[in-house]
Design a protein around this motif. Structure first.
Motif, PDB file in Angstrom:
ATOM      1  N   ILE A 884      -6.184 -26.738 -30.438  1.00  0.00           N
ATOM      2  CA  ILE A 884      -5.146 -25.895 -31.036  1.00  0.00           C
ATOM      3  C   ILE A 884      -5.724 -24.686 -31.769  1.00  0.00           C
ATOM      4  O   ILE A 884      -5.212 -23.572 -31.602  1.00  0.00           O
ATOM      5  CB  ILE A 884      -4.228 -26.734 -31.943  1.00  0.00           C
ATOM      6  N   PRO A 885      -6.798 -24.824 -32.562  1.00  0.00           N
ATOM      7  CA  PRO A 885      -7.356 -23.620 -33.184  1.00  0.00           C
ATOM      8  C   PRO A 885      -7.775 -22.567 -32.157  1.00  0.00           C
ATOM      9  O   PRO A 885      -7.582 -21.368 -32.375  1.00  0.00           O
ATOM     10  CB  PRO A 885      -8.556 -24.153 -33.965  1.00  0.00           C
ATOM     11  N   GLU A 886      -8.348 -23.004 -31.034  1.00  0.00           N
ATOM     12  CA  GLU A 886      -8.756 -22.049 -30.006  1.00  0.00           C
ATOM     13  C   GLU A 886      -7.534 -21.416 -29.341  1.00  0.00           C
ATOM     14  O   GLU A 886      -7.548 -20.231 -29.007  1.00  0.00           O
ATOM     15  CB  GLU A 886      -9.646 -22.738 -28.976  1.00  0.00           C
ATOM     16  N   LEU A 887      -6.479 -22.185 -29.150  1.00  0.00           N
ATOM     17  CA  LEU A 887      -5.237 -21.619 -28.606  1.00  0.00           C
ATOM     18  C   LEU A 887      -4.697 -20.540 -29.542  1.00  0.00           C
ATOM     19  O   LEU A 887      -4.267 -19.466 -29.094  1.00  0.00           O
ATOM     20  CB  LEU A 887      -4.190 -22.716 -28.410  1.00  0.00           C
ATOM     21  N   LYS A 888      -4.709 -20.816 -30.841  1.00  0.00           N
ATOM     22  CA  LYS A 888      -4.222 -19.827 -31.806  1.00  0.00           C
ATOM     23  C   LYS A 888      -5.075 -18.564 -31.770  1.00  0.00           C
ATOM     24  O   LYS A 888      -4.559 -17.445 -31.868  1.00  0.00           O
ATOM     25  CB  LYS A 888      -4.210 -20.423 -33.202  1.00  0.00           C
ATOM     26  N   SER A 889      -6.384 -18.735 -31.621  1.00  0.00           N
ATOM     27  CA  SER A 889      -7.270 -17.571 -31.545  1.00  0.00           C
ATOM     28  C   SER A 889      -6.955 -16.725 -30.319  1.00  0.00           C
ATOM     29  O   SER A 889      -6.931 -15.489 -30.385  1.00  0.00           O
ATOM     30  CB  SER A 889      -8.734 -18.021 -31.498  1.00  0.00           C
ATOM     31  N   LEU A 890      -6.690 -17.385 -29.192  1.00  0.00           N
ATOM     32  CA  LEU A 890      -6.342 -16.644 -27.980  1.00  0.00           C
ATOM     33  C   LEU A 890      -5.027 -15.893 -28.151  1.00  0.00           C
ATOM     34  O   LEU A 890      -4.878 -14.751 -27.687  1.00  0.00           O
ATOM     35  CB  LEU A 890      -6.270 -17.597 -26.785  1.00  0.00           C
ATOM     36  N   ILE A 891      -4.069 -16.521 -28.819  1.00  0.00           N
ATOM     37  CA  ILE A 891      -2.789 -15.852 -29.082  1.00  0.00           C
ATOM     38  C   ILE A 891      -3.008 -14.613 -29.934  1.00  0.00           C
ATOM     39  O   ILE A 891      -2.477 -13.530 -29.645  1.00  0.00           O
ATOM     40  CB  ILE A 891      -1.795 -16.821 -29.755  1.00  0.00           C
ATOM     41  N   GLU A 892      -3.822 -14.741 -30.986  1.00  0.00           N
ATOM     42  CA  GLU A 892      -4.096 -13.596 -31.865  1.00  0.00           C
ATOM     43  C   GLU A 892      -4.841 -12.495 -31.124  1.00  0.00           C
ATOM     44  O   GLU A 892      -4.564 -11.302 -31.305  1.00  0.00           O
ATOM     45  CB  GLU A 892      -4.898 -14.052 -33.088  1.00  0.00           C
ATOM     46  N   GLU A 893      -5.809 -12.887 -30.285  1.00  0.00           N
ATOM     47  CA  GLU A 893      -6.562 -11.887 -29.524  1.00  0.00           C
ATOM     48  C   GLU A 893      -5.636 -11.105 -28.585  1.00  0.00           C
ATOM     49  O   GLU A 893      -5.759  -9.879 -28.455  1.00  0.00           O
ATOM     50  CB  GLU A 893      -7.663 -12.571 -28.706  1.00  0.00           C
ATOM     51  N   GLN A 894      -4.704 -11.804 -27.961  1.00  0.00           N
ATOM     52  CA  GLN A 894      -3.794 -11.122 -27.040  1.00  0.00           C
ATOM     53  C   GLN A 894      -2.811 -10.233 -27.789  1.00  0.00           C
ATOM     54  O   GLN A 894      -2.442  -9.156 -27.306  1.00  0.00           O
ATOM     55  CB  GLN A 894      -3.053 -12.148 -26.169  1.00  0.00           C
ATOM     56  N   ARG A 895      -2.404 -10.661 -28.977  1.00  0.00           N
ATOM     57  CA  ARG A 895      -1.552  -9.794 -29.794  1.00  0.00           C
ATOM     58  C   ARG A 895      -2.286  -8.507 -30.164  1.00  0.00           C
ATOM     59  O   ARG A 895      -1.725  -7.410 -30.098  1.00  0.00           O
ATOM     60  CB  ARG A 895      -1.121 -10.532 -31.060  1.00  0.00           C
ATOM     61  N   ALA A 896      -3.559  -8.657 -30.558  1.00  0.00           N
ATOM     62  CA  ALA A 896      -4.344  -7.486 -30.919  1.00  0.00           C
ATOM     63  C   ALA A 896      -4.550  -6.573 -29.714  1.00  0.00           C
ATOM     64  O   ALA A 896      -4.449  -5.344 -29.812  1.00  0.00           O
ATOM     65  CB  ALA A 896      -5.689  -7.926 -31.488  1.00  0.00           C
ATOM     66  N   THR A 897      -4.815  -7.178 -28.550  1.00  0.00           N
ATOM     67  CA  THR A 897      -4.998  -6.388 -27.332  1.00  0.00           C
ATOM     68  C   THR A 897      -3.718  -5.638 -26.987  1.00  0.00           C
ATOM     69  O   THR A 897      -3.742  -4.451 -26.627  1.00  0.00           O
ATOM     70  CB  THR A 897      -5.408  -7.298 -26.166  1.00  0.00           C
ATOM     71  N   HIS A 898      -2.600  -6.323 -27.112  1.00  0.00           N
ATOM     72  CA  HIS A 898      -1.310  -5.697 -26.812  1.00  0.00           C
ATOM     73  C   HIS A 898      -1.029  -4.549 -27.782  1.00  0.00           C
ATOM     74  O   HIS A 898      -0.539  -3.481 -27.380  1.00  0.00           O
ATOM     75  CB  HIS A 898      -0.194  -6.735 -26.893  1.00  0.00           C
ATOM     76  N   ALA A 899      -1.371  -4.755 -29.053  1.00  0.00           N
ATOM     77  CA  ALA A 899      -1.156  -3.695 -30.041  1.00  0.00           C
ATOM     78  C   ALA A 899      -2.011  -2.479 -29.727  1.00  0.00           C
ATOM     79  O   ALA A 899      -1.553  -1.324 -29.857  1.00  0.00           O
ATOM     80  CB  ALA A 899      -1.474  -4.216 -31.438  1.00  0.00           C
ATOM     81  N   GLU A 900      -3.250  -2.683 -29.301  1.00  0.00           N
ATOM     82  CA  GLU A 900      -4.117  -1.563 -28.945  1.00  0.00           C
ATOM     83  C   GLU A 900      -3.568  -0.831 -27.728  1.00  0.00           C
ATOM     84  O   GLU A 900      -3.609   0.397 -27.643  1.00  0.00           O
ATOM     85  CB  GLU A 900      -5.535  -2.072 -28.662  1.00  0.00           C
ATOM     86  N   GLU A 901      -3.073  -1.616 -26.771  1.00  0.00           N
ATOM     87  CA  GLU A 901      -2.501  -0.995 -25.579  1.00  0.00           C
ATOM     88  C   GLU A 901      -1.268  -0.168 -25.921  1.00  0.00           C
ATOM     89  O   GLU A 901      -1.021   0.895 -25.347  1.00  0.00           O
ATOM     90  CB  GLU A 901      -2.154  -2.068 -24.536  1.00  0.00           C
ATOM     91  N   GLU A 902      -0.472  -0.654 -26.896  1.00  0.00           N
ATOM     92  CA  GLU A 902       0.723   0.073 -27.310  1.00  0.00           C
ATOM     93  C   GLU A 902       0.347   1.399 -27.979  1.00  0.00           C
ATOM     94  O   GLU A 902       1.058   2.391 -27.843  1.00  0.00           O
ATOM     95  CB  GLU A 902       1.541  -0.774 -28.292  1.00  0.00           C
ATOM     96  N   LYS A 903      -0.779   1.409 -28.715  1.00  0.00           N
ATOM     97  CA  LYS A 903      -1.188   2.613 -29.430  1.00  0.00           C
ATOM     98  C   LYS A 903      -1.875   3.625 -28.518  1.00  0.00           C
ATOM     99  O   LYS A 903      -2.014   4.785 -28.866  1.00  0.00           O
ATOM    100  CB  LYS A 903      -2.145   2.240 -30.576  1.00  0.00           C
ATOM    101  N   ALA A 904      -2.357   3.159 -27.354  1.00  0.00           N
ATOM    102  CA  ALA A 904      -3.106   4.046 -26.468  1.00  0.00           C
ATOM    103  C   ALA A 904      -2.210   5.173 -25.969  1.00  0.00           C
ATOM    104  O   ALA A 904      -1.030   4.957 -25.652  1.00  0.00           O
ATOM    105  CB  ALA A 904      -3.652   3.249 -25.283  1.00  0.00           C
ATOM    106  N   PRO A 905      -2.724   6.428 -25.893  1.00  0.00           N
ATOM    107  CA  PRO A 905      -1.904   7.550 -25.422  1.00  0.00           C
ATOM    108  C   PRO A 905      -1.536   7.398 -23.958  1.00  0.00           C
ATOM    109  O   PRO A 905      -2.299   6.823 -23.177  1.00  0.00           O
ATOM    110  CB  PRO A 905      -2.818   8.755 -25.639  1.00  0.00           C
ATOM    111  N   CYS A 906      -0.363   7.859 -23.602  1.00  0.00           N
ATOM    112  CA  CYS A 906       0.093   7.783 -22.211  1.00  0.00           C
ATOM    113  C   CYS A 906      -0.678   8.771 -21.351  1.00  0.00           C
ATOM    114  O   CYS A 906      -1.083   9.846 -21.812  1.00  0.00           O
ATOM    115  CB  CYS A 906       1.586   8.107 -22.116  1.00  0.00           C
ATOM    116  N   GLU A 907      -0.870   8.411 -20.111  1.00  0.00           N
ATOM    117  CA  GLU A 907      -1.516   9.321 -19.170  1.00  0.00           C
ATOM    118  C   GLU A 907      -0.589  10.494 -18.894  1.00  0.00           C
ATOM    119  O   GLU A 907       0.629  10.319 -18.749  1.00  0.00           O
ATOM    120  CB  GLU A 907      -1.824   8.581 -17.860  1.00  0.00           C
ATOM    121  N   PRO A 908      -1.101  11.714 -18.808  1.00  0.00           N
ATOM    122  CA  PRO A 908      -0.246  12.856 -18.503  1.00  0.00           C
ATOM    123  C   PRO A 908       0.274  12.778 -17.078  1.00  0.00           C
ATOM    124  O   PRO A 908      -0.348  12.191 -16.217  1.00  0.00           O
ATOM    125  CB  PRO A 908      -1.189  14.051 -18.694  1.00  0.00           C
TER     126      PRO A 908
END
Length: 908
Positions: A884-908
């Protein structure tokens, strides 16, 4: 089908197990819902116990000088050679090295034979490597080797402090019990004090990532903080203790301001003071500590620094409170009860205790035999092997442990064993490093066959029941020792026919001349007189068990009386010391060592359950991304650690949970599973001067990339020979058992860049390549060996990251073992290694249900954003909960990855 109750043979939690038997096979195990240690819970290792059984790979016949013999010949050889050594060189030339894997009855007769009748003090145990400092501290402060707490105190506590203990991985069932208690009591706080961010931090309200070795400084600071702010329990101190002023004076020898202590511990002062405030504000505090505290050249002092704080606050002897040392092995405590340490006599008596030696002598004496107990303590574990190196100890009997792997300076230990004139090894497995040094090999019974008792971390005695007959001619350790004793002429004192008789004698000795049991706390005289039926039916019970406490004793020192001469506990002056293994320009990294979630000790048992190999399949080196970048190593790359006594090769794992300048390696790998991954070879033999425990948590190493020309994965059917040449010709190798074969990870030296793989395969395997796909330019090759239409081996040359999931190939090896030929479609898919369209689920995270990381990440990205949702979809985390701790870590990592992807500028 029928069921039987027994006890798990792994960690010191001491879980009850219900085994499902079909004839002479255990076909499944589950947690015993009636056992008070686990109430039905089991970790993944316990759940896989039935998968570790079977006669394959077991020792089944005695060997003398490399030749299989009958038991009479073997027992006579042991007796004659021990007697000859003793006669020629004296009793001090004979020694024994035991293990927390033995049952109490095995331990009892071994201690009785060696100390009582052979007269040697040199009998020690591998518990010296994990528990000796905790023992020494309890005795120095409380007067006895007596853990004051019970597991139920975790439910009663308001604050639980984990110090140097990755409870989530090393004692998973106890961790789950704590986690449930915290859920039920939202006011409970948990503090984790550890240099590494481990899975135990999942439930932490406060994490203190202190500098390794600074624990005593931290707890000395807590003591003075409590004193300066009026948080001491003066009434308790004055009535029940001595030594407060001396302990405070020692703690104040250094600057005791929070800022100074925080700087020395490399902590944020505000977080440190938060911990100090929480600890001093709550009465019901349990401090759980383990190897991170004990395995130090000042481990005893660190333990006493913790105990000092509990005594100073009156946080001991009441529900939900106490300093709680968590045992590493299933019967480390049982071994100590019968005198399994070199500085002990039987029944918790010591050489320095007035009258103890005479008392044990009189109890063990028979009409015609009088024991010749030694007058003083013998060599502790590391010292014992140093004495062998010097030629002083000339005969050594090792039982159920592997010092060739686990001790510091492991290479020198091997050299000592090589030169020792007589090495006797009692062992259940046929393939361990230690057997290479044995003159006499005695096949012993193992879990599911052994019959006796063990004692867990909370002083609870449980029955380990013999459910199956030992394979071949394997025998129980108590029987082997007793038979040797009889051939030495001591039969009158070793006239046992059943372990119940040994347990009865052990119980009677604990109560012998022990009218004031407050001075000799270990007393199970209330269990004396059990016949075989009553012994077999014995329910789990905590000592002391006496006429006054026939149902046992859950908690010690409730009346404030301790096992010291005056009944008062001692606060001990502690002066913090740095680790003895100093960092240097040549070795600038601090080494930490420890257990991993799914393995146990040197893997002789756990590696027999292939699914336990899937979470961490190879030896590894954990390091921060920043340090890896500075040192020029990358994630999953092979690297070398250089230590004082040798090298360690492993695969790099990048982790943000590691402190800068520090690395972590597991303790489990031996030469049977990898070419150079014995962590003991990295460590110096610095010892705690009081306990003799080695400093295994504070090594000093250098790290460098391992230059290799190629990497390869070879899968081989079980009935094909495992050629040592594969190992000798490789820069790196690791053997990973599969369900139906063996997986070998290989890496080649730069000079092997142009290897002709097809010729190599033809020269090393009895089945020539039948299929292959070669890409010389890309350095890639896949090939398979087929015999009579059956898959016999499979090879991929290329990075392990390119591997398919290996379950499909393993099933093809299973078909081959059943004599089934490959279908045309499966033959076409062999080089791909999987069915068309099959997805690789990645490294296994959930060992119970074999759920891989890639499958979990895909589910998270698909919207399953909680542990519960992942469990509903994939079943991960729904059985033992260790992942379970490793599952939670994976969830947090994916949230962080998703947040970075959301902040990334759109391609022109």
């Amino acid at each position: 089908m029928h069921q039987a109750r027994t006890t798990c043979p792994y960690c010191g939690v001491g879980c009850g197990v219900v085994a499902e038997l079909a004839g002479e096979r255990i076909v499944g195990v589950s947690g015993d819902s009636e056992h008070p240690a686990n109430y039905g819970r089991l970790c993944v290792k316990g759940s896989a116990l039935h998968e570790t059984l079977g006669h394959r790979g077991r020792l089944t016949r005695p060997r003398v000088d490399g030749v299989e013999v009958d038991w009479e010949t073997a027992l006579s050889a042991v007796a004659q050679r021990l007697a000859a050594t003793r006669s020629e060189h004296g009793a001090d030339a004979v020694a024994a090295y035991l293990s927390g894997q033995l049952l109490t009855e095995d331990y009892y007769v071994a201690n009785k034979l060696f100390k009582g009748f052979l007269g040697t003090p040199h009998l020690d145990t591998n518990s010296r490597l994990c528990m000796a400092s905790a023992v020494a501290a309890y005795k120095r402060s409380l007067g006895a080797d007596a853990v004051p707490c019970s597991y139920e105190d975790l439910e009663e506590a308001e604050l639980v402090v984990l110090v140097g203990s990755n409870l989530a991985w090393n004692h998973p069932v106890l961790y789950q019990r704590l986690k449930v208690a915290k859920t039920r009591n939202p006011l409970m706080r948990v503090v984790v004090i550890d240099p590494r961010v481990t899975d135990s931090c999942e439930i932490a309200d406060l994490y203190l990532g202190l500098r390794p070795g600074s624990d005593a400084r931290l707890f000395n600071g807590l003591l003075t903080w409590m004193a300066d702010r009026g948080r001491l329990d003066r009434v308790y101190l004055e009535k029940h203790t001595h030594g407060l002023e001396e302990a405070l004076a020692a703690a104040r020898e250094e600057d005791d301001s929070v800022e100074a202590i925080a700087a020395d511990c490399d902590l944020d002062p505000e977080r440190l003071e938060t911990f100090y405030y929480w600890f001093s504000s709550q009465l019901h505090v349990v401090t759980l500590y383990s190897q991170g505290i004990n395995q130090s050249s000042s481990g005893t002092d660190k333990c006493n620094a913790i105990i000092n704080c509990h005594l100073a606050g009156g946080k001991l002897g009441l529900p939900g409170a106490g300093p709680f040392s968590i045992t590493g092995q299933p019967n480390a405590m049982g071994g100590r009860e019968v005198g399994g340490l070199a500085n002990q006599l039987a029944a918790h008596m010591d050489y320095h205790t007035p009258g103890a030696r005479d008392r044990v002598t009189r109890f063990w004496a028979t009409e015609s035999l009088v024991p010749t107990l030694p007058e003083g303590p013998g060599h502790k574990a590391v010292e014992l092997f140093e004495s062998i190196e010097r030629g002083e100890v000339r005969a050594l009997w090792i039982m159920a442990t592997n010092p060739a792997v686990s001790l510091p300076r492991a290479n020198r230990v091997r050299e000592a064993l090589e030169t020792c004139p007589l090495v006797i090894v009692s062992e259940c497995m046929a393939d361990t490093d230690l057997l290479d040094y044995a003159d006499i090999v005695l096949p012993a019974s193992s879990w599911s066959e052994k019959n006796g008792t063990v004692t867990n971390s909370e002083r609870r005695i449980s029955r380990q029941r013999g459910l199956l007959p030992p394979p071949g001619e394997a025998k129980h350790d108590w029987w082997i020792i007793t038979q040797v004793a009889r051939r030495l002429g001591y039969g009158e004192a070793f006239d046992y026919a059943h372990p119940a008789e040994i347990f009865d004698e052990h119980a009677r000795l604990s109560g012998f001349e022990n009218a004031d049991s407050s001075k000799r706390l270990f007393d199970i005289s209330g269990l004396a007189g059990l016949d075989r039926a009553a012994f077999d039916a014995l329910l789990p019970i905590q000592w002391p068990v006496t006429a006054a406490a026939p149902r046992g004793t859950a908690r010690l020192f409730e009346d404030g009386r301790f096992a010291t001469p005056d009944g008062r506990a001692r606060l001990i002056p502690v002066r913090p010391r740095e680790p003895e293994q100093a960092l240097s320009e040549a070795r600038p990294l601090r080494l930490n060592t420890g257990r991993i979630r799914d393995q146990w000790h040197t893997m002789t048992r756990t590696a027999r359950a292939p699914r336990l190999m899937n979470h961490r399949a190879e030896p590894f080196i954990e390091i921060t991304p920043e340090d890896a970048l500075a040192l020029g190593v990358g994630d999953q790359q092979l690297a070398r650690l250089r230590g004082a006594g040798g090298d360690y090769l492993g695969r790099v794992r990048l982790t943000k949970g590691q402190r800068r300048g520090e690395v972590f390696v597991p303790m489990h790998w031996s030469d049977r599973f990898s070419g150079s991954a014995r962590m003991g070879s990295l460590l110096e033999a610095h010892l705690d001067p009081l306990s003799g425990q080695p400093e295994s948590k504070h090594g000093a190493v250098a790290l460098e990339s391992l230059p290799v020309a190629w990497e390869a994965t070879l899968l081989v059917a079980d009935d094909l020979p495992a050629t040592p040449g594969w190992c000798m010709e490789s820069a790196y190798w690791a053997r990973i058992p599969l369900a139906h074969g063996q997986r070998w990870q290989l890496a080649g030296m730069p000079e092997q860049a142009d290897r002709d793989w097809l010729a190599w395969l033809a020269g090393h395997l009895p089945v020539t390549p039948a299929l292959w796909l070669d890409d010389p330019a890309g350095g890639r090759l896949r090939a398979a060996g087929i015999e009579d239409g059956r898959l016999r081996w499979w090879l991929m040359v290329g990075p392990p990251a390119e591997l398919p999931g290996l379950a499909w190939l393993d099933e093809r090896l299973a078909e081959a073992a059943r004599g089934e030929a490959l279908s045309p479609e499966r033959r076409r898919r062999l080089l791909a290694g999987c069915d068309d369209g099959a997805a690789d689920s990645g490294p296994v995270v959930c060992s119970c249900h074999q759920v891989g990381q890639k499958a979990i990440v895909a589910a998270i990205r698909g919207g399953e954003a909680s542990v519960e949702a992942l469990g509903a979809r994939l079943a991960c985390g729904t059985q033992c909960g260790s992942c379970i701790p490793e599952l939670k870590s994976l969830i947090e990592e994916q949230r962080a990855t998703h947040a970075e992807e959301e902040k990334a500028p759109c391609e022109p």
